[in-house]
Design a protein around this motif. Structure first.
Motif, PDB file in Angstrom:
ATOM      1  N   UNK A 153       0.837  -1.202   0.000  1.00  0.00           N
ATOM      2  CA  UNK A 153       0.000   0.000   0.000  1.00  0.00           C
ATOM      3  C   UNK A 153       0.870   1.249   0.000  1.00  0.00           C
ATOM      4  N   UNK A 154       1.902   1.271   0.822  1.00  0.00           N
ATOM      5  CA  UNK A 154       2.821   2.425   0.863  1.00  0.00           C
ATOM      6  C   UNK A 154       3.572   2.571  -0.458  1.00  0.00           C
ATOM      7  N   UNK A 155       4.001   1.464  -1.030  1.00  0.00           N
ATOM      8  CA  UNK A 155       4.688   1.528  -2.319  1.00  0.00           C
ATOM      9  C   UNK A 155       3.754   2.061  -3.398  1.00  0.00           C
ATOM     10  N   UNK A 156       2.502   1.666  -3.365  1.00  0.00           N
ATOM     11  CA  UNK A 156       1.514   2.205  -4.302  1.00  0.00           C
ATOM     12  C   UNK A 156       1.370   3.713  -4.137  1.00  0.00           C
ATOM     13  N   UNK A 157       1.276   4.173  -2.896  1.00  0.00           N
ATOM     14  CA  UNK A 157       1.124   5.611  -2.651  1.00  0.00           C
ATOM     15  C   UNK A 157       2.352   6.395  -3.116  1.00  0.00           C
ATOM     16  N   UNK A 158       3.535   5.854  -2.852  1.00  0.00           N
ATOM     17  CA  UNK A 158       4.769   6.515  -3.297  1.00  0.00           C
ATOM     18  C   UNK A 158       4.843   6.538  -4.818  1.00  0.00           C
ATOM     19  N   UNK A 159       4.571   5.389  -5.442  1.00  0.00           N
ATOM     20  CA  UNK A 159       4.652   5.343  -6.910  1.00  0.00           C
ATOM     21  C   UNK A 159       3.591   6.222  -7.551  1.00  0.00           C
ATOM     22  N   UNK A 160       2.416   6.330  -6.954  1.00  0.00           N
ATOM     23  CA  UNK A 160       1.378   7.218  -7.480  1.00  0.00           C
ATOM     24  C   UNK A 160       1.816   8.674  -7.367  1.00  0.00           C
ATOM     25  N   UNK A 161       2.437   9.028  -6.258  1.00  0.00           N
ATOM     26  CA  UNK A 161       2.917  10.396  -6.080  1.00  0.00           C
ATOM     27  C   UNK A 161       3.984  10.742  -7.115  1.00  0.00           C
ATOM     28  N   UNK A 162       4.963   9.858  -7.291  1.00  0.00           N
ATOM     29  CA  UNK A 162       6.059  10.149  -8.203  1.00  0.00           C
ATOM     30  C   UNK A 162       5.696   9.987  -9.673  1.00  0.00           C
ATOM     31  N   UNK A 163       4.543   9.428  -9.965  1.00  0.00           N
ATOM     32  CA  UNK A 163       4.059   9.408 -11.355  1.00  0.00           C
ATOM     33  C   UNK A 163       3.134  10.599 -11.611  1.00  0.00           C
ATOM     34  N   UNK A 164       3.064  11.503 -10.641  1.00  0.00           N
ATOM     35  CA  UNK A 164       2.302  12.744 -10.750  1.00  0.00           C
ATOM     36  C   UNK A 164       0.826  12.485 -11.030  1.00  0.00           C
ATOM     37  N   UNK A 165       0.312  11.410 -10.465  1.00  0.00           N
ATOM     38  CA  UNK A 165      -1.107  11.057 -10.523  1.00  0.00           C
ATOM     39  C   UNK A 165      -1.620  10.908 -11.957  1.00  0.00           C
ATOM     40  N   UNK A 166      -0.745  10.509 -12.847  1.00  0.00           N
ATOM     41  CA  UNK A 166      -1.133  10.239 -14.234  1.00  0.00           C
ATOM     42  C   UNK A 166      -2.085   9.039 -14.244  1.00  0.00           C
ATOM     43  N   UNK A 167      -3.171   9.149 -14.973  1.00  0.00           N
ATOM     44  CA  UNK A 167      -4.214   8.118 -14.938  1.00  0.00           C
ATOM     45  C   UNK A 167      -3.708   6.756 -15.418  1.00  0.00           C
ATOM     46  N   UNK A 168      -2.934   6.729 -16.488  1.00  0.00           N
ATOM     47  CA  UNK A 168      -2.443   5.444 -17.010  1.00  0.00           C
ATOM     48  C   UNK A 168      -1.530   4.758 -15.993  1.00  0.00           C
ATOM     49  N   UNK A 169      -0.578   5.500 -15.443  1.00  0.00           N
ATOM     50  CA  UNK A 169       0.308   4.927 -14.433  1.00  0.00           C
ATOM     51  C   UNK A 169      -0.473   4.545 -13.171  1.00  0.00           C
ATOM     52  N   UNK A 170      -1.419   5.383 -12.810  1.00  0.00           N
ATOM     53  CA  UNK A 170      -2.233   5.106 -11.623  1.00  0.00           C
ATOM     54  C   UNK A 170      -2.963   3.769 -11.780  1.00  0.00           C
ATOM     55  N   UNK A 171      -3.580   3.562 -12.923  1.00  0.00           N
ATOM     56  CA  UNK A 171      -4.336   2.322 -13.132  1.00  0.00           C
ATOM     57  C   UNK A 171      -3.419   1.092 -13.109  1.00  0.00           C
ATOM     58  N   UNK A 172      -2.260   1.204 -13.721  1.00  0.00           N
ATOM     59  CA  UNK A 172      -1.311   0.083 -13.715  1.00  0.00           C
ATOM     60  C   UNK A 172      -0.870  -0.215 -12.282  1.00  0.00           C
ATOM     61  N   UNK A 173      -0.485   0.817 -11.555  1.00  0.00           N
ATOM     62  CA  UNK A 173      -0.040   0.640 -10.166  1.00  0.00           C
ATOM     63  C   UNK A 173      -1.176   0.143  -9.278  1.00  0.00           C
ATOM     64  N   UNK A 174      -2.367   0.665  -9.506  1.00  0.00           N
ATOM     65  CA  UNK A 174      -3.516   0.262  -8.694  1.00  0.00           C
ATOM     66  C   UNK A 174      -3.853  -1.209  -8.910  1.00  0.00           C
ATOM     67  N   UNK A 175      -3.885  -1.647 -10.155  1.00  0.00           N
ATOM     68  CA  UNK A 175      -4.219  -3.049 -10.433  1.00  0.00           C
ATOM     69  C   UNK A 175      -3.151  -3.993  -9.884  1.00  0.00           C
TER      70      UNK A 175
END
Length: 187
Positions: A135-157
């Motif tokens: 969960x923390x890694x997801x939050x960090x990766x989402x932050x550093x991908x600047x909340x881009x939707x494509x990256x967010x969906x990949x990281x979220x899944x």
């Protein structure tokens, strides 16, 4: 010969062919006694000194490796770190069943590593940590991908695939299409 085939079919645990999910049945009395007597070396390491730190070190090493690769952006690097860690975590904790040691007479053959940790107890410190890391890694990766939707969906899944099997409601639950039909047992 046909009586042998029918006997083999009767000895197998059966599940409905239309069921996508099924629950792993409890162990036999013999397996329970083996689990109580013999230590589970496969799952004891998660409570050992430094075991939690290794997850952070692995994540940092993955980040360094992906940053070294030319033409990989920070966004892609964090997403690759997330996917790699989640894939390894899923494979290690949820895909492989049993243990690699032969001294316990198959007492843990039906359990994956997540179910073996802390004698199947829920909400132990080790399990809380192992649930918090993705969960923390997801939050960090989402932050550093600047909340881009494509990256967010990949990281979220990727995170969802690792966090959902850790939930207590899915304890001993199996997806039929991911798990092979149980082998016949000799009686």
């Amino acid at each position: 010969m046909s009586s042998k085939n029918s006997k083999d079919k009767d000895n197998r645990r059966r599940r409905r062919s239309s069921s996508l999910m099924y629950q792993e049945p409890p162990e036999s009395l013999e397996q329970q006694s083996d689990q109580a007597v013999l230590p589970n070396l496969n799952a004891q390491w998660v409570n050992a000194k430094g075991a939690w730190l290794i997850h952070i070190i692995i994540i940092l090493l993955l980040k360094i490796v992906y940053d070294i690769v030319p033409s990989v952006t920070q966004e892609t690097s964090w997403t690759l770190v997330n996917i790699t860690y989640m894939f390894g975590s899923y494979l290690m904790f949820h895909w492989v069943r049993g243990i690699p040691f032969e001294f316990n007479a198959g007492a843990y053959d039906n359990l994956n590593m997540w179910e073996q940790i802390d004698n199947e107890d829920q909400y132990t410190p080790a399990k809380k940590f192992l649930l918090a890391v993705p969960i923390c890694l997801f939050l960090v990766s989402t932050h550093y991908t600047h909340y881009d939707l494509a990256y967010f969906m990949i990281n979220f899944l990727a995170t969802l695939a690792v966090v959902v099997p850790k939930l207590p409601a899915l304890h001993r639950m199996r997806l039929a299409f991911l798990n092979p039909e149980p082998e016949p047992t000799d009686r």
